[in-house]
Design a protein around this motif. Structure first.
Motif, mmCIF file in Angstrom:
data_model
loop_
_atom_site.group_PDB
_atom_site.id
_atom_site.type_symbol
_atom_site.label_atom_id
_atom_site.label_comp_id
_atom_site.label_asym_id
_atom_site.label_seq_id
_atom_site.Cartn_x
_atom_site.Cartn_y
_atom_site.Cartn_z
ATOM 1 N N LYS A 347 -11.193 -72.356 20.718
ATOM 2 C CA LYS A 347 -10.385 -73.548 20.505
ATOM 3 C C LYS A 347 -10.746 -74.136 19.146
ATOM 4 C CE LYS A 347 -9.763 -74.786 25.362
ATOM 5 N NZ LYS A 347 -9.951 -75.834 26.398
ATOM 6 N N VAL A 348 -9.737 -74.315 18.297
ATOM 7 C CA VAL A 348 -9.978 -74.847 16.959
ATOM 8 C C VAL A 348 -9.220 -76.157 16.800
ATOM 9 C CG1 VAL A 348 -10.410 -72.580 15.955
ATOM 10 C CG2 VAL A 348 -8.080 -73.486 15.971
ATOM 11 N N ALA A 349 -9.702 -77.001 15.874
ATOM 12 C CA ALA A 349 -9.139 -78.343 15.716
ATOM 13 C C ALA A 349 -7.898 -78.357 14.847
ATOM 14 C CB ALA A 349 -10.191 -79.278 15.130
ATOM 15 N N GLY A 350 -7.733 -77.378 13.967
ATOM 16 C CA GLY A 350 -6.585 -77.359 13.067
ATOM 17 C C GLY A 350 -6.355 -75.965 12.527
ATOM 18 N N PHE A 351 -5.344 -75.843 11.670
ATOM 19 C CA PHE A 351 -4.974 -74.536 11.138
ATOM 20 C C PHE A 351 -4.737 -74.627 9.635
ATOM 21 C CE2 PHE A 351 -3.725 -74.720 15.546
ATOM 22 C CZ PHE A 351 -4.228 -73.540 16.056
ATOM 23 N N PRO A 352 -5.186 -73.627 8.855
ATOM 24 C CA PRO A 352 -5.962 -72.485 9.347
ATOM 25 C C PRO A 352 -7.414 -72.871 9.599
ATOM 26 C CG PRO A 352 -5.788 -72.349 6.975
ATOM 27 C CD PRO A 352 -4.969 -73.554 7.390
ATOM 28 N N THR A 353 -8.068 -72.139 10.465
ATOM 29 C CA THR A 353 -9.509 -72.242 10.678
ATOM 30 C C THR A 353 -10.100 -70.845 10.565
ATOM 31 O OG1 THR A 353 -9.452 -74.220 12.080
ATOM 32 C CG2 THR A 353 -11.334 -72.760 12.340
ATOM 33 N N PHE A 354 -11.216 -70.738 9.848
ATOM 34 C CA PHE A 354 -11.890 -69.455 9.664
ATOM 35 C C PHE A 354 -13.217 -69.488 10.418
ATOM 36 C CE2 PHE A 354 -8.952 -69.843 6.220
ATOM 37 C CZ PHE A 354 -8.491 -68.555 5.989
ATOM 38 N N VAL A 355 -13.424 -68.495 11.283
ATOM 39 C CA VAL A 355 -14.626 -68.425 12.113
ATOM 40 C C VAL A 355 -15.398 -67.156 11.757
ATOM 41 C CG1 VAL A 355 -15.537 -68.313 14.463
ATOM 42 C CG2 VAL A 355 -13.485 -69.683 13.985
ATOM 43 N N LEU A 356 -16.661 -67.332 11.364
ATOM 44 C CA LEU A 356 -17.529 -66.199 11.019
ATOM 45 C C LEU A 356 -18.420 -65.865 12.209
ATOM 46 C CD1 LEU A 356 -18.729 -64.205 8.912
ATOM 47 C CD2 LEU A 356 -20.340 -66.037 8.288
ATOM 48 N N ILE A 357 -18.386 -64.595 12.634
ATOM 49 C CA ILE A 357 -19.154 -64.126 13.795
ATOM 50 C C ILE A 357 -20.075 -62.997 13.348
ATOM 51 C CG2 ILE A 357 -18.985 -63.175 16.126
ATOM 52 C CD1 ILE A 357 -16.044 -64.104 16.110
ATOM 53 N N ASP A 358 -21.334 -63.040 13.807
ATOM 54 C CA ASP A 358 -22.238 -61.949 13.438
ATOM 55 C C ASP A 358 -22.045 -60.754 14.373
ATOM 56 O OD1 ASP A 358 -23.644 -62.365 15.803
ATOM 57 O OD2 ASP A 358 -25.398 -63.244 14.844
ATOM 58 N N GLN A 359 -22.858 -59.721 14.167
ATOM 59 C CA GLN A 359 -22.672 -58.465 14.895
ATOM 60 C C GLN A 359 -22.973 -58.584 16.388
ATOM 61 O OE1 GLN A 359 -24.528 -59.129 12.266
ATOM 62 N NE2 GLN A 359 -24.442 -57.524 10.691
ATOM 63 N N LYS A 360 -23.686 -59.650 16.784
ATOM 64 C CA LYS A 360 -24.040 -59.824 18.194
ATOM 65 C C LYS A 360 -23.176 -60.865 18.901
ATOM 66 C CE LYS A 360 -28.859 -58.436 17.518
ATOM 67 N NZ LYS A 360 -30.290 -58.830 17.688
ATOM 68 N N GLY A 361 -22.168 -61.391 18.195
ATOM 69 C CA GLY A 361 -21.264 -62.339 18.829
ATOM 70 C C GLY A 361 -21.680 -63.786 18.721
ATOM 71 N N THR A 362 -22.567 -64.095 17.792
ATOM 72 C CA THR A 362 -22.961 -65.483 17.565
ATOM 73 C C THR A 362 -22.100 -66.080 16.458
ATOM 74 O OG1 THR A 362 -25.253 -65.020 18.191
ATOM 75 C CG2 THR A 362 -24.848 -67.043 16.949
ATOM 76 N N VAL A 363 -21.552 -67.260 16.707
ATOM 77 C CA VAL A 363 -20.716 -67.931 15.710
ATOM 78 C C VAL A 363 -21.620 -68.539 14.640
ATOM 79 C CG1 VAL A 363 -19.058 -69.789 15.291
ATOM 80 C CG2 VAL A 363 -18.907 -68.420 17.385
ATOM 81 N N GLU A 364 -21.429 -68.116 13.393
ATOM 82 C CA GLU A 364 -22.257 -68.622 12.303
ATOM 83 C C GLU A 364 -21.605 -69.782 11.561
ATOM 84 O OE1 GLU A 364 -23.437 -65.496 9.671
ATOM 85 O OE2 GLU A 364 -24.842 -64.624 11.117
ATOM 86 N N LYS A 365 -20.284 -69.700 11.363
ATOM 87 C CA LYS A 365 -19.594 -70.757 10.619
ATOM 88 C C LYS A 365 -18.216 -71.002 11.215
ATOM 89 C CE LYS A 365 -21.716 -70.014 6.051
ATOM 90 N NZ LYS A 365 -21.435 -69.747 4.608
ATOM 91 N N VAL A 366 -17.775 -72.260 11.140
ATOM 92 C CA VAL A 366 -16.405 -72.641 11.482
ATOM 93 C C VAL A 366 -15.911 -73.530 10.348
ATOM 94 C CG1 VAL A 366 -14.880 -73.808 13.109
ATOM 95 C CG2 VAL A 366 -16.879 -72.549 13.962
ATOM 96 N N ILE A 367 -14.909 -73.057 9.611
ATOM 97 C CA ILE A 367 -14.436 -73.774 8.422
ATOM 98 C C ILE A 367 -12.950 -74.082 8.582
ATOM 99 C CG2 ILE A 367 -14.224 -73.740 5.913
ATOM 100 C CD1 ILE A 367 -16.395 -71.533 5.916
ATOM 101 N N GLY A 368 -12.617 -75.344 8.519
ATOM 102 C CA GLY A 368 -11.215 -75.750 8.593
ATOM 103 C C GLY A 368 -10.588 -75.754 7.216
ATOM 104 N N GLY A 369 -9.460 -75.061 7.061
ATOM 105 C CA GLY A 369 -8.790 -74.986 5.770
ATOM 106 C C GLY A 369 -9.296 -73.825 4.934
ATOM 107 N N TYR A 370 -8.587 -73.566 3.840
ATOM 108 C CA TYR A 370 -8.975 -72.489 2.934
ATOM 109 C C TYR A 370 -9.553 -73.122 1.679
ATOM 110 C CZ TYR A 370 -8.758 -68.178 0.203
ATOM 111 O OH TYR A 370 -9.083 -67.080 -0.555
ATOM 112 N N ASP A 371 -10.844 -72.875 1.417
ATOM 113 C CA ASP A 371 -11.494 -73.478 0.256
ATOM 114 C C ASP A 371 -12.441 -72.472 -0.385
ATOM 115 O OD1 ASP A 371 -13.622 -73.346 2.022
ATOM 116 O OD2 ASP A 371 -13.702 -75.507 2.393
ATOM 117 N N SER A 372 -13.251 -72.961 -1.317
ATOM 118 C CA SER A 372 -14.156 -72.071 -2.054
ATOM 119 C C SER A 372 -15.193 -71.437 -1.132
ATOM 120 C CB SER A 372 -14.856 -72.847 -3.177
ATOM 121 O OG SER A 372 -15.568 -73.962 -2.656
ATOM 122 N N GLU A 373 -15.595 -72.150 -0.075
ATOM 123 C CA GLU A 373 -16.567 -71.581 0.862
ATOM 124 C C GLU A 373 -15.969 -70.384 1.597
ATOM 125 O OE1 GLU A 373 -19.572 -72.929 4.504
ATOM 126 O OE2 GLU A 373 -18.029 -74.307 3.774
#
Length: 379
Positions: A347-373
């Protein structure tokens, strides 16, 4: 989508084959009197009802969308804002009785109440409501019209009034409104809203109005309008916001499901199949900020880093809609539609949202919008 496309093609063909230009030098006095009479009718008749259908064609995102609802509207002297209305759609409805607003979600069997005090704190509360996007009461005054003409559509004579508004922001979109009025019935037949960005048409929205009825009696808005939803649970606006935000995916969360079915009906693993991390872009067709993200990624030819794998997921659009959409974007990666039910776990708060997941299924980052990060994460 096929039905929508057929509707647009049929309407276009109708306009091309059944429209006639006005006679040269024809007097516009009658057209102005029709505009004045129609404005007066819509603004003074105590109650009116109509069927409202909108057809959206976003040229920028190459997406289309359609919706319809039945509107009952009364000028209500006892209302806080001077009016009340009931907008009944297929999956949702809105009831404003002149005090509180009830947003009725028939899919979730839920009613969200916004109080009169909350509405009063926002003078533009109803300005962007779908039921007022194309409003037959918002006809321009004759002096504000740029161009008046008459036309014949499907054997019916209509008057056309054009008005262009310029964006106050430099480089912003200009908008042309075309109002088509029925001189016999003194009603709005159609409103067309055309947005221009630079020299290009970025979006065309057609609003069609049918099944008018007018009454000198005031409509009593209340339980009789919402008989379908009387058994639904009711929550406050604040509680609804909290419900929607609860369960949002957050950094540190551990995923317990890796496999989902993509838009090609193939089972795909989000993580654990290689040493790469996964970035999921959540978006949907028609999302303007998602379009900006696609544009920036396409500039880089979607050449992502070797240690990440990018996938796309829409909680709104099905596979049939996503396939041609993503093909036009030249998006080369795995994609998932609403059919995958991925949104049940993301479940994400807005769109677009980018979610980074590691190889074991742990969420590392949740970034709303498209930016330099996001760019550093992907490229």
């Amino acid at each position: 989508m096929k039905l929508f496309s057929a509707l647009i093609l049929a309407l276009t063909a109708l306009l091309l084959t059944h429209c006639e230009a006005p006679a040269p030098g024809e007097n516009t006095t009658d057209a102005i009197s029709v505009l004045e009479a129609t404005r007066s009718k819509m603004l003074t008749t105590p109650t009116h009802h109509y069927r409202f259908t909108s057809a959206w064609d976003n040229r920028y995102s190459r997406s289309t969308w359609a919706d319809s609802m039945d509107i009952t509207y009364s000028w209500l002297p006892g209302s806080d804002l001077g009016f009340a209305f009931f907008a009944e759609g297929t999956g949702s409805s809105v009831l404003y009785d002149g005090k509180d607003e009830l947003k009725i979600d028939h899919n979730k069997r839920k009613v969200i109440r916004t109080t009169a005090a909350e509405i009063g704190n926002n003078p533009d509360y109803f300005a962007h409501a779908m039921s007022f996007h194309g409003d037959p009461k918002s006809l321009p005054e004759p002096a504000a019209v740029d161009l008046v003409s008459d036309t014949i559509i499907n054997g019916r004579k209509l008057y056309s009034y054009s008005q262009t508004t310029k964006s106050p922001a430099a480089g912003g979109p200009n908008t042309t409104y075309v109002y088509l009025l029925d001189p016999e019935q003194k009603v709005v037949d159609r409103i067309r809203k055309i947005s221009h960005l630079g020299g290009d048409t970025s979006q065309v929205i057609d609003y069609f109005f049918t099944d008018y009825s007018f009454s000198e009696d005031l409509h009593e808005f209340g339980d009789a309008d919402r008989h379908r939803s009387m058994a639904y649970r009711e929550v406050s606006k604040a509680a609804d916001k909290e419900e929607r935000r609860s369960g949002l995916i957050k950094p540190g969360a551990q995923l317990h499901r890796a496999d989902y079915t993509d838009i090609n009906s193939k089972r795909q693993m989000l993580y654990g199949k290689s040493s790469k991390k996964t970035v999921i872009m959540f978006g949907f067709i028609g999302c303007s900020n998602c379009e900006l993200a696609f544009r920036e990624m396409k500039k880089k030819e979607f050449a992502t880093r070797d240690d990440v794998e990018l996938v796309y997921s829409s909680p709104v659009n099905d596979a049939a809609a996503l396939k041609p959409y993503l093909e036009k974007k030249a998006f080369p990666f795995t994609s998932f539609g609403e059919n995958s039910r991925m949104n049940d776990n993301f479940k994400v708060a807005g769109f677009p949202t980018f979610v980074l997941i590691d190889q074991k299924g742990t969420v590392e980052k949740v970034i709303g919008g498209y930016d330099s990060e996001v760019e550093r994460m992907l490229f």
